[in-house]
Motif scaffolding. Structure first.
Motif, short mmCIF file in Angstrom:
data_model
loop_
_atom_site.label_atom_id
_atom_site.label_comp_id
_atom_site.label_asym_id
_atom_site.label_seq_id
_atom_site.Cartn_x
_atom_site.Cartn_y
_atom_site.Cartn_z
N VAL A 21 0.84 -1.20 0.00
CA VAL A 21 0.00 0.00 0.00
C VAL A 21 0.88 1.25 0.00
CG1 VAL A 21 -1.84 1.27 1.17
CG2 VAL A 21 -1.87 -1.24 1.17
N ALA A 24 2.12 1.95 -3.39
CA ALA A 24 1.08 2.51 -4.25
C ALA A 24 0.99 4.03 -4.08
CB ALA A 24 -0.27 1.86 -3.94
N TRP A 25 1.22 4.53 -2.88
CA TRP A 25 1.13 5.96 -2.61
C TRP A 25 2.41 6.72 -2.94
CZ3 TRP A 25 -2.92 8.97 -1.52
CH2 TRP A 25 -4.09 8.36 -1.05
N ILE A 31 1.51 5.03 -8.81
CA ILE A 31 0.55 6.14 -8.78
C ILE A 31 -0.18 6.26 -10.12
CG2 ILE A 31 0.40 8.66 -8.73
CD1 ILE A 31 2.55 8.54 -6.47
N TRP A 34 -3.37 4.08 -10.50
CA TRP A 34 -4.61 4.15 -9.70
C TRP A 34 -5.07 5.54 -9.27
CZ3 TRP A 34 -4.99 6.33 -4.92
CH2 TRP A 34 -3.79 6.57 -4.24
N TRP A 35 -4.23 6.56 -9.26
CA TRP A 35 -4.64 7.84 -8.66
C TRP A 35 -5.53 8.62 -9.61
CZ3 TRP A 35 -0.86 10.68 -4.92
CH2 TRP A 35 -1.58 11.56 -4.13
N LEU A 139 -10.15 5.95 -4.22
CA LEU A 139 -9.76 4.84 -3.34
C LEU A 139 -10.36 3.52 -3.80
CD1 LEU A 139 -9.87 6.65 0.12
CD2 LEU A 139 -7.87 6.15 -1.33
N LEU A 142 -7.80 2.43 -6.19
CA LEU A 142 -6.66 1.91 -5.42
C LEU A 142 -6.95 0.48 -4.97
CD1 LEU A 142 -3.97 2.08 -3.91
CD2 LEU A 142 -5.18 3.25 -2.04
N TYR A 145 -6.49 -1.82 -7.81
CA TYR A 145 -5.07 -1.97 -8.10
C TYR A 145 -4.39 -2.93 -7.12
CZ TYR A 145 -0.11 -0.76 -8.32
OH TYR A 145 1.26 -0.82 -8.41
#
Length: 147
Positions: A21, A24-25, A31, A34-35, A139, A142, A145
């Protein structure tokens, strides 16, 4: 100065590890995956990440139907790998003291990772069609993903 008394929190549990996680951020390649909400995409070439306190990030969300693009970004304020990430979110070149503040906290749980996302400085509630619903949509992607 932003009014941090306004805001909202969204809690999600993902089957991924806190490390996954976190990546992912904080990883530009992740990024880009998914963002954005469904019906949009984030071109990889639009994503820049300088992951350090005071470092900036920027990304673009492009509407798949219209091609309209929205550029967002901010500055990292706190970085505790795999646990906590705090950053401003809004206009990349705007006054960072006037931008909403996002906090992402990660906690390992038996199911994977509980993520608490908190956004301060804006009003938001389910059904607002704007900040809250927008972040719920992002989200959701996310979750797609990670799972």
């Amino acid at each position: 100065m932003i009014d941090t008394s306004k805001g909202f929190t969204i809690v999600r549990t993902f089957t991924a590890t806190p490390e996954e996680v976190w990546r992912a951020w904080t990883d530009a390649d992740a990024i880009a995956q998914w963002w954005h909400p469904r019906g949009a995409h984030t071109p990889r070439e639009s994503v820049e990440v300088d992951l350090r306190i005071g470092g900036r990030y920027v990304y673009s969300m492009v509407n798949n139907d219209t091609g309209d693009s929205v550029v967002s970004g901010g500055v990292y304020r706190e970085i505790e790998p795999f646990t906590r990430l705090v950053f401003t979110w809004g206009y990349p070149d705007g006054d960072q003291d006037d931008q909403p503040i996002a906090t992402v906290e990660l906690e390992a749980v038996p199911e994977g990772t509980r993520q608490t996302f908190d956004l301060r400085g804006v009003e938001g509630a389910p059904g607002d069609g704007y900040f809250y619903d927008g972040w719920v949509g992002v989200l959701d992607v996310l979750g797609d993903y990670l799972d």
